[in-house]
Write an enzyme that holds these catalytic residues in place. Structure first.
Site, mmCIF file in Angstrom:
data_model
loop_
_atom_site.group_PDB
_atom_site.id
_atom_site.type_symbol
_atom_site.label_atom_id
_atom_site.label_comp_id
_atom_site.label_asym_id
_atom_site.label_seq_id
_atom_site.Cartn_x
_atom_site.Cartn_y
_atom_site.Cartn_z
ATOM 1 N N GLY A 301 0.800 -1.211 0.000
ATOM 2 C CA GLY A 301 0.000 0.000 0.000
ATOM 3 C C GLY A 301 0.839 1.269 0.000
ATOM 4 O O GLY A 301 1.917 1.338 -0.599
ATOM 5 N N SER A 302 0.354 2.284 0.707
ATOM 6 C CA SER A 302 0.958 3.621 0.626
ATOM 7 C C SER A 302 2.331 3.728 1.276
ATOM 8 O O SER A 302 2.991 4.757 1.137
ATOM 9 C CB SER A 302 0.011 4.650 1.249
ATOM 10 O OG SER A 302 -1.169 4.763 0.485
ATOM 11 N N THR A 303 2.763 2.705 1.989
ATOM 12 C CA THR A 303 4.148 2.752 2.474
ATOM 13 C C THR A 303 5.108 2.846 1.285
ATOM 14 O O THR A 303 6.209 3.392 1.418
ATOM 15 C CB THR A 303 4.488 1.506 3.316
ATOM 16 O OG1 THR A 303 4.264 0.330 2.530
ATOM 17 C CG2 THR A 303 3.645 1.447 4.575
ATOM 18 N N PHE A 304 4.677 2.334 0.132
ATOM 19 C CA PHE A 304 5.520 2.388 -1.072
ATOM 20 C C PHE A 304 5.681 3.815 -1.589
ATOM 21 O O PHE A 304 6.603 4.085 -2.364
ATOM 22 C CB PHE A 304 4.917 1.499 -2.162
ATOM 23 C CG PHE A 304 5.739 0.268 -2.452
ATOM 24 C CD1 PHE A 304 6.228 0.016 -3.719
ATOM 25 C CD2 PHE A 304 6.032 -0.626 -1.435
ATOM 26 C CE1 PHE A 304 6.987 -1.113 -3.984
ATOM 27 C CE2 PHE A 304 6.780 -1.752 -1.690
ATOM 28 C CZ PHE A 304 7.275 -2.010 -2.962
ATOM 29 N N LYS A 305 4.822 4.717 -1.183
ATOM 30 C CA LYS A 305 4.978 6.108 -1.596
ATOM 31 C C LYS A 305 6.271 6.711 -1.055
ATOM 32 O O LYS A 305 6.803 7.673 -1.620
ATOM 33 C CB LYS A 305 3.765 6.926 -1.144
ATOM 34 C CG LYS A 305 2.480 6.534 -1.860
ATOM 35 C CD LYS A 305 1.254 7.230 -1.287
ATOM 36 C CE LYS A 305 -0.018 6.756 -2.001
ATOM 37 N NZ LYS A 305 -1.245 7.292 -1.396
#
Length: 579
Positions: A301-305
């Protein structure tokens, strides 16, 4: 000549004749005696020669058997191998995680069993769960050795001895004992019935030569030098308690957490639930054996941002002062990319990070390009199998062919599945000055870590990422992870799980990637919770309400153990908060 004279002449002749015959018979007797003596000597010689040849044959066979390799029958290892020691496993402070204890196993010699039925009946008085049919087949077989029960208790041994069953015996063995039970099961691993490592660091120890030495019979029953691991048992216990508490609170199907030293790559603690008790691993075979932290892959999820932003800044094509228009959704290939917390306006890079804008993040990835995006994630180790001592490590998944739509979705954490542990490792590189350090479950000095580290981003980029982590921890979704005095920063990630090839909006995978103290990071903490129930009105649908509070609890309880001192106020002198 008178009659008397003639009689005397005949008598004298007869005497001469008899005397002559006696001499002849005596010579014959002497010859026969000598012949018999010669025959006796020959016979004695033959017998002696036969005995000599017989013993020579026996001696030769003994030499032959001594030169041959030992034959193992019935797949039973020699006694010296069964008693071979394994080294103790210790935590970084010397606490015992795994050790050997002496035990015995029950065996039978079927050819010595007098009454099979009676023997089984007596054994079942001590071992009521003994398989009667299988035991009957073993005791009725033509083999000379059969295992009946491995690793008995001393009480069971004494009770069986009192039965006095002929053909029943005991063989000394060693059993592996794990004092902490399930506390560190996925790290420590376990052994099989023959004391061979089959999972975790137990298997790693065997792979370093112990298994080969055991196979060659070169191990002993003497204690071996213990193997010290990098984990802190106190931190490990905290992690496990926290994730199980949150599984109960949100009725999730799983959870995990890791604490990683950002400068050495040492794993201080790593827990995955469900887990199992290595003292009885068979009970956890269905769910507990899977180490979700290193052997499970998930869309993070948004941890990849975090990685997408670091990539854009590190290429120099995007600066932290830049802004991107996030006012309208992106439509590409039949898909529409929109923001969950959309602001409908132009956002700066810190705001894109704070509001977790899919649109802004996708546009930053588009600036870098498809190949540059793939190369950067590869450089961070997010697309390749992670290297570490733990055998249970999964290979990440990615599209066979990267297209623009893939790059866009991957930029915000959909389309690539990685393990939570390697996500934490890559996250450490973002805050430690840009060095990617392979994780280790063994003690490692900072100098040794620097020797194996790879510079993956510029120190200036790492500085910018620390600022963004702190910004989000103060103003964004990471507020619920803040711990007074420890400056926690990080990035949440809430991802819909894929079910039957489609994203299910009611099944989430929530994660939080954090570092502390963010002004000078020492440790990375990553937590995740898998499929928390979202219909309980507890806000479980969002990582900020589940994974982030897990980080807060872990840091507040373990920071002092890890040697991190809290600071309050501008200069850190006002210690007004007690714990």
């Amino acid at each position: 000549m008178s009659f008397l004279s003639r009689i005397m002449v005949h008598k004298s002749r007869a005497h001469y004749s008899v005397s002559t015959g006696g001499v002849t018979d005596h010579a014959a007797f002497e010859g026969a005696r000598k012949k018999r003596a010669g025959q006796a000597k020959s016979r004695v010689g033959i017998i002696a020669l036969s005995f000599t040849a017989f013993y020579c044959v026996i001696g030769g066979r003994l030499v032959q058997y001594g030169m041959e390799k030992p034959e193992i029958v019935s797949s039973i290892a020699p006694a010296d191998r069964l008693m071979a020691s394994r080294p103790d496993l210790l935590d970084r402070n010397g606490e015992v995680l795994a050790t050997d204890i002496r035990t015995v196993s029950l065996f039978a010699e079927p050819h010595r069993i007098v009454d099979v039925d009676e023997a089984i009946e007596k054994l079942r008085t001590v071992l009521p769960d003994l398989d009667a049919r299988g035991t009957y087949q073993k005791l009725s077989s033509n083999s000379r050795f059969q295992w009946l029960r491995r690793q008995l208790t001393p009480k069971q041994q004494s009770q069986i001895l009192a039965l006095g069953i002929p053909g029943i015996g005991f063989r000394p063995e060693k059993r592996r004992f794990y004092p902490g039970g399930a506390t560190a099961s996925h790290i420590v691993g376990h052994v099989n019935i023959d004391n061979r490592g089959v999972a975790g660091m137990e298997r790693y120890v065997d792979s370093q030569g112990l298994a080969d030495l055991t196979a060659l019979g070169m191990t002993t029953d003497q204690p071996l030098e213990p193997v010290k691991l990098s984990i802190d048992l106190r931190v490990q216990a905290i992690l496990r308690e926290v994730i199980y508490n949150w599984i109960a609170k949100t009725e999730a199907i799983g959870a995990g957490a890791v604490v990683l030293d950002v400068h050495t790559g040492e794993v201080l603690g790593m827990a995955s639930a469900p887990d199992y008790d290595p003292n009885n691993p068979a009970e956890g075979a269905k769910e507990g054996w899977l180490n979700r932290m290193s052997n499970g892959t998930f869309e993070m999820g948004s941890t990849f941002k975090s990685f997408t932003t670091a990539m854009a800044l590190d290429t120099g094509k995007v600066r932290i002062t830049d802004s991107f228009d996030a006012s309208a959704p992106i439509r590409i290939g039949g898909f529409t990319i929109k923001d969950f917390h959309g602001k409908g306006r132009v956002l700066s890079v810190p705001e894109i990070f704070q509001y977790s804008s899919n649109i802004g993040t996708a546009k930053m990835a588009d600036v870098v390009g498809i190949q540059g995006h793939k190369d950067f994630l590869t450089k961070l180790g997010l697309l390749t199998r992670m290297k570490t001592e733990l055998p249970e490590v999964a290979m990440p998944t990615q599209p066979r062919e990267w297209k623009k739509i893939n790059s866009i979705t991957i930029s915000f954490g959909h389309g690539v599945s990685t393990t939570p542990l390697q996500t934490a490792v890559a996250g450490a590189a973002l805050v430690n000055g840009g060095k990617l350090i392979e994780p280790t479950f063994l003690p490692r000095s900072r100098a040794d870590a620097d020797a194996v580290a790879t510079q993956v981003i510029q120190p200036s980029t790492s500085k910018d990422m620390r600022f963004l982590f702190d910004w989000n921890g103060t103003k964004g979704s990471g507020r619920n992870a803040r711990v007074d005095g420890f400056d926690v920063g990080g990035k949440t990630g809430t991802a819909d799980k894929v079910v039957n090839g489609r994203y299910a909006h009611d099944k989430n995978f929530n994660a939080f990637l954090a570092a502390f103290p963010i002004s000078d990071p020492q440790y990375v903490v990553l937590t995740f919770i898998d499929e928390p129930k979202t219909d309980k009105g507890n806000g479980a649908a969002l990582a900020g309400n589940t994974a982030a509070p897990m980080v807060k609890e872990i840091i507040s309880r373990s920071a002092a153990i890890l040697g991190v001192k809290p600071k309050f106020g501008e200069d850190g002198s006002a210690l007004l908060v007690s714990y």
